[in-house]
Design a protein around this motif. Sequence first.
Motif, PDB file in Angstrom:
ATOM      1  N   GLU A   1       0.838  -1.161  -0.054  1.00  0.00           N
ATOM      2  CA  GLU A   1       0.243  -0.153  -0.029  1.00  0.00           C
ATOM      3  C   GLU A   1       0.743   1.445  -0.013  1.00  0.00           C
ATOM      4  O   GLU A   1       0.160   2.177  -0.276  1.00  0.00           O
ATOM      5  N   MET A   2       1.971   1.203   0.423  1.00  0.00           N
ATOM      6  CA  MET A   2       3.040   2.301   0.294  1.00  0.00           C
ATOM      7  C   MET A   2       3.418   2.751  -0.916  1.00  0.00           C
ATOM      8  O   MET A   2       3.890   3.686  -1.165  1.00  0.00           O
ATOM      9  N   ILE A   3       3.433   1.826  -1.823  1.00  0.00           N
ATOM     10  CA  ILE A   3       4.154   2.160  -3.177  1.00  0.00           C
ATOM     11  C   ILE A   3       3.831   3.576  -4.053  1.00  0.00           C
ATOM     12  O   ILE A   3       4.538   4.253  -4.349  1.00  0.00           O
ATOM     13  N   PRO A   4       2.610   3.862  -4.071  1.00  0.00           N
ATOM     14  CA  PRO A   4       2.168   5.252  -4.690  1.00  0.00           C
ATOM     15  C   PRO A   4       2.837   6.180  -4.088  1.00  0.00           C
ATOM     16  O   PRO A   4       3.355   7.263  -4.698  1.00  0.00           O
ATOM     17  N   TYR A   5       2.584   6.201  -2.753  1.00  0.00           N
ATOM     18  CA  TYR A   5       3.092   7.069  -1.864  1.00  0.00           C
ATOM     19  C   TYR A   5       4.751   7.389  -1.800  1.00  0.00           C
ATOM     20  O   TYR A   5       5.250   8.360  -1.725  1.00  0.00           O
ATOM     21  N   VAL A   6       5.340   6.300  -1.683  1.00  0.00           N
ATOM     22  CA  VAL A   6       6.681   6.230  -1.836  1.00  0.00           C
ATOM     23  C   VAL A   6       7.324   6.781  -3.080  1.00  0.00           C
ATOM     24  O   VAL A   6       8.280   7.567  -3.289  1.00  0.00           O
ATOM     25  N   LEU A   7       6.600   6.308  -4.171  1.00  0.00           N
ATOM     26  CA  LEU A   7       6.873   6.737  -5.530  1.00  0.00           C
ATOM     27  C   LEU A   7       6.816   8.435  -5.617  1.00  0.00           C
ATOM     28  O   LEU A   7       7.386   9.122  -6.276  1.00  0.00           O
ATOM     29  N   THR A   8       5.585   8.789  -5.085  1.00  0.00           N
ATOM     30  CA  THR A   8       5.465  10.214  -5.032  1.00  0.00           C
ATOM     31  C   THR A   8       6.633  11.154  -4.393  1.00  0.00           C
ATOM     32  O   THR A   8       6.963  11.942  -4.702  1.00  0.00           O
ATOM     33  N   ILE A   9       7.096  10.504  -3.425  1.00  0.00           N
ATOM     34  CA  ILE A   9       8.181  11.279  -2.487  1.00  0.00           C
ATOM     35  C   ILE A   9       9.463  11.075  -3.330  1.00  0.00           C
ATOM     36  O   ILE A   9       9.911  12.316  -3.192  1.00  0.00           O
ATOM     37  N   VAL A  10       9.517  10.056  -3.934  1.00  0.00           N
ATOM     38  CA  VAL A  10      10.948   9.982  -4.559  1.00  0.00           C
ATOM     39  C   VAL A  10      10.906  10.608  -5.913  1.00  0.00           C
ATOM     40  O   VAL A  10      11.805  11.416  -6.033  1.00  0.00           O
ATOM     41  N   ALA A  11       9.837  11.019  -6.348  1.00  0.00           N
ATOM     42  CA  ALA A  11       9.482  11.616  -7.506  1.00  0.00           C
ATOM     43  C   ALA A  11       9.696  13.166  -7.303  1.00  0.00           C
ATOM     44  O   ALA A  11      10.613  13.916  -8.126  1.00  0.00           O
ATOM     45  N   LEU A  12       9.334  13.596  -6.452  1.00  0.00           N
ATOM     46  CA  LEU A  12       9.323  15.014  -5.894  1.00  0.00           C
ATOM     47  C   LEU A  12      10.779  15.465  -5.454  1.00  0.00           C
ATOM     48  O   LEU A  12      11.198  16.385  -5.592  1.00  0.00           O
ATOM     49  N   ALA A  13      11.245  14.389  -4.671  1.00  0.00           N
ATOM     50  CA  ALA A  13      12.579  14.536  -3.995  1.00  0.00           C
ATOM     51  C   ALA A  13      13.626  15.026  -5.378  1.00  0.00           C
ATOM     52  O   ALA A  13      14.369  15.746  -4.905  1.00  0.00           O
ATOM     53  N   GLY A  14      13.473  14.344  -6.456  1.00  0.00           N
ATOM     54  CA  GLY A  14      14.460  14.317  -7.540  1.00  0.00           C
ATOM     55  C   GLY A  14      13.988  15.849  -8.372  1.00  0.00           C
ATOM     56  O   GLY A  14      14.651  15.947  -9.111  1.00  0.00           O
ATOM     57  N   VAL A  15      12.921  16.247  -8.207  1.00  0.00           N
ATOM     58  CA  VAL A  15      12.264  17.421  -9.204  1.00  0.00           C
ATOM     59  C   VAL A  15      12.449  18.657  -8.494  1.00  0.00           C
ATOM     60  O   VAL A  15      12.580  19.547  -9.095  1.00  0.00           O
ATOM     61  N   VAL A  16      11.906  18.817  -7.244  1.00  0.00           N
ATOM     62  CA  VAL A  16      11.228  19.956  -6.593  1.00  0.00           C
ATOM     63  C   VAL A  16      12.493  20.845  -6.633  1.00  0.00           C
ATOM     64  O   VAL A  16      12.139  22.059  -6.804  1.00  0.00           O
ATOM     65  N   GLY A  17      13.653  20.378  -6.350  1.00  0.00           N
ATOM     66  CA  GLY A  17      14.833  21.415  -6.389  1.00  0.00           C
ATOM     67  C   GLY A  17      15.207  21.989  -7.750  1.00  0.00           C
ATOM     68  O   GLY A  17      15.732  23.090  -7.691  1.00  0.00           O
ATOM     69  N   ARG A  18      14.848  21.389  -8.758  1.00  0.00           N
ATOM     70  CA  ARG A  18      15.333  21.820 -10.067  1.00  0.00           C
ATOM     71  C   ARG A  18      14.048  22.748 -10.808  1.00  0.00           C
ATOM     72  O   ARG A  18      14.077  23.299 -11.866  1.00  0.00           O
ATOM     73  N   ALA A  19      12.758  22.240 -10.281  1.00  0.00           N
ATOM     74  CA  ALA A  19      11.350  22.973 -10.746  1.00  0.00           C
ATOM     75  C   ALA A  19      11.431  24.180 -10.444  1.00  0.00           C
ATOM     76  O   ALA A  19      11.663  24.649  -9.261  1.00  0.00           O
ATOM     77  N   ALA A  20      10.970  25.143 -11.144  1.00  0.00           N
ATOM     78  CA  ALA A  20      10.826  26.658 -11.016  1.00  0.00           C
ATOM     79  C   ALA A  20       9.280  26.745 -11.247  1.00  0.00           C
ATOM     80  O   ALA A  20       8.576  26.956 -12.122  1.00  0.00           O
ATOM     81  N   PRO A  21       8.382  27.090 -10.103  1.00  0.00           N
ATOM     82  CA  PRO A  21       7.050  27.149 -10.107  1.00  0.00           C
ATOM     83  C   PRO A  21       6.809  28.673 -10.393  1.00  0.00           C
ATOM     84  O   PRO A  21       7.870  29.427 -10.691  1.00  0.00           O
ATOM     85  N   PRO A  22       5.460  29.092 -10.882  1.00  0.00           N
ATOM     86  CA  PRO A  22       5.108  30.429 -11.211  1.00  0.00           C
ATOM     87  C   PRO A  22       5.722  31.254 -10.123  1.00  0.00           C
ATOM     88  O   PRO A  22       5.608  31.130  -8.774  1.00  0.00           O
ATOM     89  N   ALA A  23       6.352  32.456 -10.347  1.00  0.00           N
ATOM     90  CA  ALA A  23       7.113  33.306  -9.553  1.00  0.00           C
ATOM     91  C   ALA A  23       6.193  34.009  -8.253  1.00  0.00           C
ATOM     92  O   ALA A  23       6.528  34.064  -7.358  1.00  0.00           O
ATOM     93  N   ALA A  24       4.910  34.154  -8.832  1.00  0.00           N
ATOM     94  CA  ALA A  24       4.039  34.476  -7.802  1.00  0.00           C
ATOM     95  C   ALA A  24       3.258  33.626  -7.032  1.00  0.00           C
ATOM     96  O   ALA A  24       2.341  33.978  -6.117  1.00  0.00           O
ATOM     97  N   LEU A  25       3.302  32.432  -7.053  1.00  0.00           N
ATOM     98  CA  LEU A  25       2.720  31.177  -6.391  1.00  0.00           C
ATOM     99  C   LEU A  25       2.939  31.425  -4.884  1.00  0.00           C
ATOM    100  O   LEU A  25       3.767  31.427  -4.283  1.00  0.00           O
ATOM    101  N   GLY A  26       1.479  31.416  -4.372  1.00  0.00           N
ATOM    102  CA  GLY A  26       1.769  31.581  -2.803  1.00  0.00           C
ATOM    103  C   GLY A  26       1.790  32.964  -2.236  1.00  0.00           C
ATOM    104  O   GLY A  26       1.884  32.994  -1.131  1.00  0.00           O
ATOM    105  N   LYS A  27       2.183  33.674  -3.085  1.00  0.00           N
ATOM    106  CA  LYS A  27       2.410  35.147  -2.720  1.00  0.00           C
ATOM    107  C   LYS A  27       0.935  36.082  -2.579  1.00  0.00           C
ATOM    108  O   LYS A  27       0.431  36.218  -3.711  1.00  0.00           O
ATOM    109  N   THR A  28       0.771  36.918  -1.365  1.00  0.00           N
ATOM    110  CA  THR A  28      -0.302  37.819  -1.407  1.00  0.00           C
ATOM    111  C   THR A  28       0.162  39.171  -1.671  1.00  0.00           C
ATOM    112  O   THR A  28       1.261  39.259  -1.388  1.00  0.00           O
ATOM    113  N   GLU A  29      -0.850  39.895  -2.326  1.00  0.00           N
ATOM    114  CA  GLU A  29      -0.330  41.261  -2.451  1.00  0.00           C
ATOM    115  C   GLU A  29      -0.856  42.160  -1.367  1.00  0.00           C
ATOM    116  O   GLU A  29      -1.745  41.940  -0.830  1.00  0.00           O
TER     117      GLU A  29
END
Length: 297
Positions: free
Chosen positions: A269-297
Amino acid sequence: MIVLAFLAQTLRIVIPYLLAAAGGVMSERVGIVALTLEGMMLSGAFSAALGSYYAGSPWLGLALGALGGLVIGLLLALATVRYKADQVVAGIALNLLVVGVTRFFLRYAFDSSSNSPRVPGFGGEGAGGTGVGATLLASLANPLVWIGLAVLPAVAWLLYRTPFGLRARAVGEKPEAARSLGVPVARVRVLGVALGGALAGLGGAYLALDQHQFTDGMTAGRGFIALAAVIFGRWDPARVALACVLFAAAETFQIQLQGAQLIPSQFVEMIPYVLTIVALAGVVGRAAPPAALGKTE
């Protein structure tokens, strides 16, 4: 036959991910964190079951499912765009609110604390056979399957080929510059989040109509996996679609391993969630989100 069974099950599993992830792309492209995908899906699932049961029509259930997600999207927009609340806190609060509200109205509408009665859905009823072929045909008879397969290409067209898409991307990257050119930033954000909510609501509606009932907490974290697919796909609709297929294939593999009983079920049952964590661990550092994501004006 084994490959066909794998593909048929992956198709059924990937549709809610595609719909919810399309909603996540729309929301995050206009600068609003899509942490509420789980609540949007759950609201859409309950609304779809409610409409389909009392009207006897899955089409009305489908419409109400989209409306249920849309309402949560508008509440998120109200909190974050109008009142400038922290987007993460607002998202968590709305997810918890939807869990409580659906649980309350499940008892009120269906006199049950766990699930609704059987509701009309698309396909699956009277399919005229059993086995992999019949399952695949029943899935293909479901209009939400075709909507799910087309939704991310449609979002890509909207974002990259229309004036609204240009404004949405500008608002998500440089809202100050967009405003200086006369773009109504608040309105574009509200529309993006509302559309995202409706799409995620359709993902929840698929779950309820495909299973022919609503069960308490039936989304079971799918909204968070869809959000992970958005990040893993780097906010690009084509890559997000591939990420959804990857996560759905992992879930299908998990289900088939459970049936084989070769590995203790807790690890399977852990397989999909472990894959999600592994995938994000390898991508998040290199991915550039929209610059204003999460920012309030």
